[in-house]
Design an enzyme around this catalytic site. Structure first.
Site, PDB file in Angstrom:
ATOM      1  N   ARG A   1       0.819  -1.217   0.000  1.00  0.00           N
ATOM      2  CA  ARG A   1       0.000   0.000   0.000  1.00  0.00           C
ATOM      3  C   ARG A   1       0.851   1.264   0.000  1.00  0.00           C
ATOM      4  O   ARG A   1       0.506   2.266   0.630  1.00  0.00           O
ATOM      5  CB  ARG A   1      -0.978   0.000   1.193  1.00  0.00           C
ATOM      6  CG  ARG A   1      -1.922  -1.172   1.218  1.00  0.00           C
ATOM      7  CD  ARG A   1      -2.855  -1.171   0.019  1.00  0.00           C
ATOM      8  NE  ARG A   1      -3.671  -2.365  -0.006  1.00  0.00           N
ATOM      9  CZ  ARG A   1      -3.397  -3.480  -0.682  1.00  0.00           C
ATOM     10  NH1 ARG A   1      -2.290  -3.541  -1.413  1.00  0.00           N
ATOM     11  NH2 ARG A   1      -4.189  -4.516  -0.640  1.00  0.00           N
TER      12      ARG A   1
ATOM     13  N   SER B   1     -11.217  -0.154   2.940  1.00  0.00           N
ATOM     14  CA  SER B   1     -10.478  -0.733   4.061  1.00  0.00           C
ATOM     15  C   SER B   1      -9.835   0.375   4.897  1.00  0.00           C
ATOM     16  O   SER B   1      -9.095   1.206   4.383  1.00  0.00           O
ATOM     17  CB  SER B   1      -9.402  -1.686   3.545  1.00  0.00           C
ATOM     18  OG  SER B   1      -9.985  -2.799   2.892  1.00  0.00           O
TER      19      SER B   1
ATOM     20  N   GLU C   1      -4.961   2.741   6.593  1.00  0.00           N
ATOM     21  CA  GLU C   1      -4.857   2.614   5.152  1.00  0.00           C
ATOM     22  C   GLU C   1      -5.560   3.789   4.484  1.00  0.00           C
ATOM     23  O   GLU C   1      -5.131   4.289   3.446  1.00  0.00           O
ATOM     24  CB  GLU C   1      -5.471   1.301   4.666  1.00  0.00           C
ATOM     25  CG  GLU C   1      -5.346   1.076   3.169  1.00  0.00           C
ATOM     26  CD  GLU C   1      -5.688  -0.329   2.750  1.00  0.00           C
ATOM     27  OE1 GLU C   1      -6.275  -0.487   1.652  1.00  0.00           O
ATOM     28  OE2 GLU C   1      -5.369  -1.280   3.473  1.00  0.00           O
TER      29      GLU C   1
END
Length: 299
Positions: free
Chosen positions: A171, A220, A290
């Site tokens: 990520r 998320s 995130e």
């Protein structure tokens, strides 16, 4: 900040004190000091070249994984949109897509051309630019696995960078200073059209069944710690369904936060921090956000 003193003469749209909440999936947050939507690549390059270093620059896409704080965002908020940045072209072994193209639309174009390997993009609610900037992934595949190159606009001009030059991690990607992704090429392989369509249908059905996709959410919330699932840690800490104001931890998927109606950005971010604290106390794991959070806290 005065527009006349800091912004070059752009052909695109420039708005002062522009509301950002309507652009975000959470539908919360304060205004941008300046919201700029360049007319085309030349307009963008002019902005990046002439914008003073002292003026903050923030890039947003579909804002599907973003919390804009209630005090708004200082400086220039840049949003790429329209045909100039959203085109998609299929090739025999891949696709070239603009940064504003939706990930799901890229997957649909690939399927229509019987190109496989990018089906996972149909399960990512965002744009190509954002997917590269955060190395988005789902269902066992990440952007780094299919990216050939991406073009990045910078204050010094346009760069074409290979996938290895982005320093991809989980990520995360490393972009040049004040760099903005404008176009990318993804590898794909000729395949069976029916099998590709079936895989995309499977991904969409899985999302519908397990995620609150029709709610005001941000995707998320927390990154998966190594070898662990964030949602399992949140669940084990007793946070499923937890509320703060009109913000709620989803009862369907514990790694999603919801605006149930009338929540503030402070409600949502505060709930996220409360969940992080409870998970840390229960498991010893410090969850990392995130979802990207930008802007100023309201006074």
């Amino acid at each position: 900040m005065q527009a006349e003193a800091t912004l070059p003469p752009l052909r695109g749209r420039v708005q002062a004190r522009a509301p950002l909440a309507p652009f975000t999936w959470f539908r919360v947050g304060g205004p941008a000091e300046w919201l700029v939507r360049p007319a085309d690549l030349d307009d963008l390059l002019l902005l990046l070249r002439d914008l003073p270093d002292t003026v903050p620059l923030t890039v947003i896409g579909s804002a599907s994984n973003l919390i804009v704080r209630d005090g708004g965002v200082r400086g220039v908020v840049l949003r790429l949109a329209g045909r100039a940045f959203g085109g998609i072209e299929t090739e025999k072994d891949g696709l070239v897509a603009g940064a504003a193209a939706l990930d799901a639309t890229v997957a649909e174009h690939a399927a229509a051309a019987s190109l496989g390997g990018v089906e996972f993009l149909s399960g990512i609610p965002g744009t190509v630019g954002g997917a590269i900037a955060m190395n988005a992934g789902a269902y066992g595949t990440e952007v780094k696995d299919i990216l050939d190159w991406a073009e990045v606009a910078t204050p010094k001009g346009l760069l074409r960078l290979s996938a290895t030059e982005f320093g991809f991690a989980y990520r995360k990607a490393v972009l040049p200073s004040r760099g903005v992704v404008v176009r990318a090429r993804f590898r794909a392989a000729p395949g069976d059209a029916a099998a590709i369509a079936a895989r995309m249908a499977e991904i969409r059905a899985a999302r519908e069944a397990t995620q609150p996709v029709r709610s005001r959410t941000g995707g998320s919330t927390f990154k998966n710690p190594p070898g662990r699932k964030a949602w399992e840690l949140v669940d084990a800490a007793g946070c499923r369904g937890l509320r703060r104001g009109a913000a709620q931890c989803s009862e369907l998927h514990a790694n999603f936060l919801l605006n149930t109606g009338g929540a503030t950005a402070a409600d949502i971010e505060g709930l996220g921090e409360e969940i992080r604290a409870r998970v840390l106390a229960q498991s010893g794991v410090a969850l990392e956000w995130e979802i990207k959070r930008i802007g100023e806290v309201a006074p």
